[in-house]
Design an enzyme around this catalytic site. Sequence first.
Site, PDB file in Angstrom:
ATOM      1  N   LYS A   1      -0.180  -1.331   9.956  1.00  0.00           N
ATOM      2  CA  LYS A   1      -0.376  -2.778  10.186  1.00  0.00           C
ATOM      3  C   LYS A   1       0.865  -3.572   9.797  1.00  0.00           C
ATOM      4  O   LYS A   1       1.234  -4.523  10.468  1.00  0.00           O
ATOM      5  CB  LYS A   1      -1.575  -3.292   9.354  1.00  0.00           C
TER       6      LYS A   1
ATOM      7  N   GLN B   1      -6.341  -3.073   4.692  1.00  0.00           N
ATOM      8  CA  GLN B   1      -7.340  -1.993   4.764  1.00  0.00           C
ATOM      9  C   GLN B   1      -7.698  -1.682   6.231  1.00  0.00           C
ATOM     10  O   GLN B   1      -6.866  -1.878   7.096  1.00  0.00           O
ATOM     11  CB  GLN B   1      -8.585  -2.339   3.945  1.00  0.00           C
TER      12      GLN B   1
ATOM     13  N   ASP C   1      -3.845   2.049   6.213  1.00  0.00           N
ATOM     14  CA  ASP C   1      -2.525   2.682   6.366  1.00  0.00           C
ATOM     15  C   ASP C   1      -2.216   3.078   7.805  1.00  0.00           C
ATOM     16  O   ASP C   1      -1.539   4.077   8.058  1.00  0.00           O
ATOM     17  CB  ASP C   1      -2.410   3.920   5.453  1.00  0.00           C
TER      18      ASP C   1
ATOM     19  N   GLY D   1      -0.840  -1.700   0.847  1.00  0.00           N
ATOM     20  CA  GLY D   1       0.575  -1.355   0.785  1.00  0.00           C
ATOM     21  C   GLY D   1       1.070  -1.308   2.216  1.00  0.00           C
ATOM     22  O   GLY D   1       0.685  -0.421   2.969  1.00  0.00           O
ATOM     23  N   HIS D   2       1.855  -2.295   2.606  1.00  0.00           N
ATOM     24  CA  HIS D   2       2.296  -2.399   4.004  1.00  0.00           C
ATOM     25  C   HIS D   2       3.795  -2.136   4.076  1.00  0.00           C
ATOM     26  O   HIS D   2       4.604  -2.893   3.542  1.00  0.00           O
ATOM     27  CB  HIS D   2       1.956  -3.793   4.558  1.00  0.00           C
TER      28      HIS D   2
HETATM   29  P1  GDP Z   1      -0.349  -0.208   6.614  1.00  0.00           P
HETATM   30  O1  GDP Z   1      -1.002  -0.220   5.281  1.00  0.00           O
HETATM   31  O2  GDP Z   1      -1.327  -0.226   7.732  1.00  0.00           O
HETATM   32  O3  GDP Z   1       0.702  -1.281   6.762  1.00  0.00           O
HETATM   33  O4  GDP Z   1       0.413   1.181   6.717  1.00  0.00           O
HETATM   34  P2  GDP Z   1       1.322   1.883   5.567  1.00  0.00           P
HETATM   35  O5  GDP Z   1       2.611   1.150   5.491  1.00  0.00           O
HETATM   36  O6  GDP Z   1       0.551   2.053   4.326  1.00  0.00           O
HETATM   37  O7  GDP Z   1       1.485   3.319   6.171  1.00  0.00           O
HETATM   38  C1  GDP Z   1       2.062   3.533   7.417  1.00  0.00           C
HETATM   39  C2  GDP Z   1       3.283   4.446   7.248  1.00  0.00           C
HETATM   40  O8  GDP Z   1       3.700   4.909   8.498  1.00  0.00           O
HETATM   41  C3  GDP Z   1       4.491   3.730   6.670  1.00  0.00           C
HETATM   42  O9  GDP Z   1       5.204   4.643   5.879  1.00  0.00           O
HETATM   43  C4  GDP Z   1       5.300   3.333   7.900  1.00  0.00           C
HETATM   44  O10 GDP Z   1       6.684   3.191   7.640  1.00  0.00           O
HETATM   45  C5  GDP Z   1       5.038   4.512   8.773  1.00  0.00           C
HETATM   46  N1  GDP Z   1       5.052   4.263  10.213  1.00  0.00           N
HETATM   47  C6  GDP Z   1       4.559   3.212  10.902  1.00  0.00           C
HETATM   48  N2  GDP Z   1       4.647   3.438  12.227  1.00  0.00           N
HETATM   49  C7  GDP Z   1       5.210   4.655  12.365  1.00  0.00           C
HETATM   50  C8  GDP Z   1       5.515   5.463  13.492  1.00  0.00           C
HETATM   51  O11 GDP Z   1       5.275   5.128  14.632  1.00  0.00           O
HETATM   52  N3  GDP Z   1       6.061   6.699  13.243  1.00  0.00           N
HETATM   53  C9  GDP Z   1       6.316   7.131  11.980  1.00  0.00           C
HETATM   54  N4  GDP Z   1       6.846   8.337  11.842  1.00  0.00           N
HETATM   55  N5  GDP Z   1       6.022   6.397  10.894  1.00  0.00           N
HETATM   56  C10 GDP Z   1       5.478   5.180  11.095  1.00  0.00           C
HETATM   57  P1  IMO Z   2      -3.740  -0.939   3.512  1.00  0.00           P
HETATM   58  O1  IMO Z   2      -3.784  -2.430   3.738  1.00  0.00           O
HETATM   59  C1  IMO Z   2      -5.826   2.727   2.525  1.00  0.00           C
HETATM   60  C2  IMO Z   2      -9.114   2.459  -0.327  1.00  0.00           C
HETATM   61  C3  IMO Z   2      -8.890   3.113  -1.664  1.00  0.00           C
HETATM   62  C4  IMO Z   2     -10.316   3.523  -1.984  1.00  0.00           C
HETATM   63  C5  IMO Z   2     -11.124   2.357  -1.448  1.00  0.00           C
HETATM   64  C6  IMO Z   2     -11.503   1.320  -2.496  1.00  0.00           C
HETATM   65  O2  IMO Z   2      -2.456  -0.464   2.959  1.00  0.00           O
HETATM   66  O3  IMO Z   2      -4.187  -0.213   4.724  1.00  0.00           O
HETATM   67  P2  IMO Z   2     -10.110  -0.568  -3.751  1.00  0.00           P
HETATM   68  O4  IMO Z   2      -8.943  -0.457  -4.671  1.00  0.00           O
HETATM   69  O5  IMO Z   2      -9.861  -1.412  -2.559  1.00  0.00           O
HETATM   70  O6  IMO Z   2     -11.383  -0.955  -4.450  1.00  0.00           O
HETATM   71  O7  IMO Z   2     -10.365   0.948  -3.236  1.00  0.00           O
HETATM   72  O8  IMO Z   2     -10.339   1.745  -0.447  1.00  0.00           O
HETATM   73  N1  IMO Z   2      -8.081   1.469   0.061  1.00  0.00           N
HETATM   74  C7  IMO Z   2      -7.139   1.702   0.964  1.00  0.00           C
HETATM   75  N2  IMO Z   2      -6.851   2.823   1.662  1.00  0.00           N
HETATM   76  N3  IMO Z   2      -5.126   1.606   2.737  1.00  0.00           N
HETATM   77  C8  IMO Z   2      -5.403   0.480   2.065  1.00  0.00           C
HETATM   78  O9  IMO Z   2      -4.798  -0.708   2.342  1.00  0.00           O
HETATM   79  C9  IMO Z   2      -6.435   0.496   1.108  1.00  0.00           C
HETATM   80  N4  IMO Z   2      -6.958  -0.419   0.261  1.00  0.00           N
HETATM   81  C10 IMO Z   2      -7.969   0.190  -0.366  1.00  0.00           C
HETATM   82  O10 IMO Z   2      -8.031   4.210  -1.574  1.00  0.00           O
HETATM   83  O11 IMO Z   2     -10.658   4.664  -1.231  1.00  0.00           O
HETATM   84 MG    MG Z   3      -1.004   0.849   3.510  1.00  0.00          MG
END
Ligand code: GDP
Ligand code: IMO
Ligand code: MG
Length: 427
Positions: free
Chosen positions: A16, A222, A13, A40-41
């Site tokens: 990416k 991840q 998270d 979840g991206h």
């Molecule tokens: P990922 O799994 O690495 O793609 O990241 P996620 O989407 O799960 O979580 C990142 C969160 O941060 C999302 O809600 C994005 O919209 C948000 N986000 C990304 N870059 C920024 C930033 O620079 N500032 C803020 N406030 N939110 C951001």
């Molecule tokens: P993105 O791509 C954050 C975590 C789960 C749990 C562990 C194992 O959005 O960054 P799993 O279901 O993969 O067997 O769970 O890994 N986990 C993540 N945490 N971002 C993710 O993906 C994750 N994918 C798995 O919360 O701790």
């Molecule tokens: Mg994510």
Amino acid sequence: MSTLVVVGSQWGDEGKGKITDYMAQKADVVVRSQGGNNAGHTIMIDGEKFALRSIPSGIFNPKIKNVMANGMVIDPKQMLEELAGLEARGITNYQLFVSNRAHVVLPYHRELDGAYEAFKGDKKIGTTKKGIGPCYADKINRIGIRIADLIQPEIFKEALHQTLTLKNMELQMLGLEPLQFDPIYDEYVEYGKKIKPFVCDTSLLLEEEIEKGSKVLFEGAQGVMLCVDHGTYPYVTSSSPTGVSVPVNTGIAPRYIDNILGICKAYNTRVGEGPFPTEINGDVATYIRERGHEYGTVTKRPRRVGWLDCVALNYARRISGINYLSLMLFDVLTGLEKIKICYAYELDGKLINTIPATLAEYERCKPVYLEMDGWMEDITNVTSFDELPENAKAYIKKIEELTKTEIVIFSIGPDRKQTIQLKDFFK
Ligand code: GDP
Ligand code: IMO
Ligand code: MG
């Protein structure tokens, strides 16, 4: 040749999806290498929010070839629902290629994921319960079903018969009801038909693209600290999300990898269980969680929050071959009087700079912090490094110093526009 790997350098998270989407504006191919719909991206395009799970983040651009590579585990039901959801929002013109060697997540994987978690009780991993671990386990145990099998009904029938017999024994052992063959077969054969037009040998496709000079972006899922080999085992996911795993996960030669960009939050978060030395609770944690909307994209769980951990970041850099960093959610720290950075751990009275292998030791590690002055100015609209408040600049410089790695992107908001890029990877 021009390739860039985007890799999560913390516990997932990191943003990416945002950076992949941003970089994809200049790319020809976007590849998801591993993981599945545990990811979840989030992508914000002109105020519209998309949360991608297993579909690559280049899907919004009709010119981009989106690849779901062999290292992924694909839940066909979820994948088709995700595509239908995108289509309902007007994303109808896209190019998608699914590896014939990717593994298929089946209903028993999801059931087993939940059952193993329940069995572990207070030692549960906190998985996303999407069946990811059990599916990868079958792959390694050589009883997995691959996309190439799914799309051939006779082969799928035979494979499912054998595997389901075994899986039902496992389910019953864990106190669950066995699953019926016919409904699964009938349902999944239909998914196979729908997915078939996308299926190909993506390794061949990638080699051809790279050889002809296409710009290829690999979208990690991840983060390195969740790597099954190098992360905080067993509190990890079941794949290897590092930059150096990309060749195995996609079927390309390592010499094709040009750069590995580590995506890194300006602080740390973690969802699920497991050690997290810089974790904080209380007002500052709440402040960061609310400003950063730190709630899981997949499970909606509140994310655990902590100060930036440069020991873990350095470890991720080393293990993953990261040569540049992108600093994310920098705007979230605005308004904090003091900001801490962890630069070492204290383990049993000694300072250490790496991650111990055992959980017991890692749990005993205490973060050693340096403290920096924060800034109060809104930075969500700055357009260059120079416009940042002095303390924000100092924070970036300190991270570069501690990681010996240049920060070439900093992100000051979720939107594409809120991105300052200091180095162009795709000229
Ligand atoms: P990922 O799994 O690495 O793609 O990241 P996620 O989407 O799960 O979580 C990142 C969160 O941060 C999302 O809600 C994005 O919209 C948000 N986000 C990304 N870059 C920024 C930033 O620079 N500032 C803020 N406030 N939110 C951001
Ligand atoms: P993105 O791509 C954050 C975590 C789960 C749990 C562990 C194992 O959005 O960054 P799993 O279901 O993969 O067997 O769970 O890994 N986990 C993540 N945490 N971002 C993710 O993906 C994750 N994918 C798995 O919360 O701790
Ligand atoms: Mg994510």
